[in-house]
Enzyme design. Structure first.
Site, mmCIF file in Angstrom:
data_model
loop_
_atom_site.group_PDB
_atom_site.id
_atom_site.type_symbol
_atom_site.label_atom_id
_atom_site.label_comp_id
_atom_site.label_asym_id
_atom_site.label_seq_id
_atom_site.Cartn_x
_atom_site.Cartn_y
_atom_site.Cartn_z
ATOM 1 N N LYS A 176 59.512 14.556 27.466
ATOM 2 C CA LYS A 176 59.743 15.901 26.939
ATOM 3 C C LYS A 176 61.239 16.176 26.927
ATOM 4 O O LYS A 176 61.896 16.171 27.963
ATOM 5 C CB LYS A 176 59.029 16.916 27.821
ATOM 6 N N LYS A 229 57.259 14.781 23.065
ATOM 7 C CA LYS A 229 57.466 16.143 22.578
ATOM 8 C C LYS A 229 58.936 16.437 22.462
ATOM 9 O O LYS A 229 59.666 16.123 23.413
ATOM 10 C CB LYS A 229 56.807 17.091 23.584
HETATM 11 C C1 PBG Z 1 56.210 24.851 29.154
HETATM 12 C C2 PBG Z 1 56.079 24.434 27.744
HETATM 13 C C3 PBG Z 1 56.957 24.631 26.668
HETATM 14 C C4 PBG Z 1 56.281 24.160 25.531
HETATM 15 C C5 PBG Z 1 55.060 23.664 25.955
HETATM 16 N N1 PBG Z 1 54.965 23.826 27.325
HETATM 17 C C6 PBG Z 1 58.273 25.292 26.583
HETATM 18 C C7 PBG Z 1 59.465 24.772 27.268
HETATM 19 O O1 PBG Z 1 59.471 23.693 27.857
HETATM 20 O O2 PBG Z 1 60.450 25.490 27.232
HETATM 21 C C8 PBG Z 1 56.795 24.205 24.117
HETATM 22 C C9 PBG Z 1 55.761 24.151 23.052
HETATM 23 C C10 PBG Z 1 56.228 24.540 21.687
HETATM 24 O O3 PBG Z 1 57.429 24.763 21.419
HETATM 25 O O4 PBG Z 1 55.353 24.643 20.815
HETATM 26 N N2 PBG Z 1 57.238 24.315 29.860
#
Ligand code: PBG
Length: 306
Positions: A176, A229
């Site tokens: 991520k 992601k």
């Molecule tokens: C929680 C999380 C996030 C997303 C999914 N889980 C946001 C982040 O890490 O700031 C983002 C999902 C999206 O942008 O559709 N941490």
């Protein structure tokens, strides 16, 4: 006949936002056609997704109250816990996944506990296990830790096993990136950090080898599925992770990827439906088995020809 990549409704996981209330279906301004649901309207939405053949949903909770540790995230009567048990009893065939994180639940908006002005990785692990167990108790099928703390997959696996939840799987957000493409989501989930950013725990967009290391670590710790992601700006990462990943690989077509297409479509600048299908097909072609996408419903309808 000679097409190499086939998109199917069975590839989709639909992200859904749930908050306290009744009869609520609040539109999310930066994500056209996406809503914050209360548990009752969420149930209607899940039934519709199920009728379209979508196999899985992932829940994000907006709690009634935030505090420094995010304690509403593991409350037995918490919003996600309610959503899990209602949905699993009404639509048992729907695979229910929960995003395991703290940023929606903490008053500072970071994904873990804070010590000396920064996120404390190890203190967060114990809290994550607590959150996972509360979802397990409510009947979740898979938990998806998204906080990017080192060691969380092993910690969650151990906690689940010790309480007899051997059958609950872990879909790890292993790869991520610290991405600006999450912008609209932070509006939707009210989870923007109140100071600093997430670069001390999420990955540098410039790194690819690190994605392989993160994947290997999470597999060794017991992840049942791996996620990359965002998706579109990281198709090369999806394809490289695919080569070393012997478990199902998911990719998250995130909020910013969705918002860009919707905004251009609303302006008449692009054919939104074609861009949607081309994007989803590209993510699959890169090597993803599953796609978390806000387009799930639109794409399912299009695939069904309705
Ligand atoms: C929680 C999380 C996030 C997303 C999914 N889980 C946001 C982040 O890490 O700031 C983002 C999902 C999206 O942008 O559709 N941490």
């Amino acid at each position: 006949m000679v097409r190499e990549t086939h998109l199917s409704v069975k590839d989709f996981i639909a992200p859904l936002f749930v908050k306290p209330g009744h009869g609520t279906r609040d539109p999310i301004p930066s994500m056209p056609e996406q809503y914050q649901f209360s548990v009752d309207t969420l149930l209607m939405e899940v039934r519709e997704l199920s009728n379209l053949g979508i196999p899985a949903v992932i829940f994000f909770g907006l709690p009634d109250h935030k505090d420094p540790l995010g304690s509403r995230s593991w409350a037995e009567d918490g919003i996600v816990q309610q959503a899990i048990s209602e949905v699993k009893s009404a639509v048992p065939d729907m695979v229910v996944i929960t995003d395991l994180c703290f940023c929606e639940y903490t008053d500072h908006g970071h994904c873990g506990a804070i010590k000396d002005g920064d996120v404390d990785n190890d203190a967060t692990l114990e809290l994550l296990a607590r959150q996972a167990l509360s979802h397990a108790k409510a009947g979740v099928d898979l938990v998806a830790p998204s906080d990017m703390m080192d060691g969380r997959v092993a910690t969650i696996r151990k906690a689940l096993d010790e309480e007899g939840y051997h059958r609950i799987g872990i879909l790890s957000y292993a790869v991520k990136y610290a991405s600006a493409f999450y912008g609209p989501f932070r509006d939707a989930a009210d989870s923007a950090p109140q100071f600093g950013d997430r670069s001390s725990y999420q990955m540098d967009p410039a790194n690819a080898l690190e994605a392989l290391r993160e994947t290997e670590l999470d597999l060794a710790e017991g992840a049942d599925m791996i996620m990359v992601k965002p998706a579109l700006p990281y198709l090369d990462i999806i394809s490289r992770v695919r080569e070393i990943c012997p478990v199902p690989l998911a990719a998250y077509n995130v909020s910013g990827e969705y918002a860009m297409v919707k905004a251009a479509e609303l302006n008449g600048w692009m054919d939104g439906k074609r861009v949607m299908m081309e994007s989803l097909t590209s993510i699959k072609r890169a090597g993803a088995d599953l796609i978390l996408t806000y387009f799930a419903k639109d794409a399912a309808r299009l695939l069904a020809g309705t």
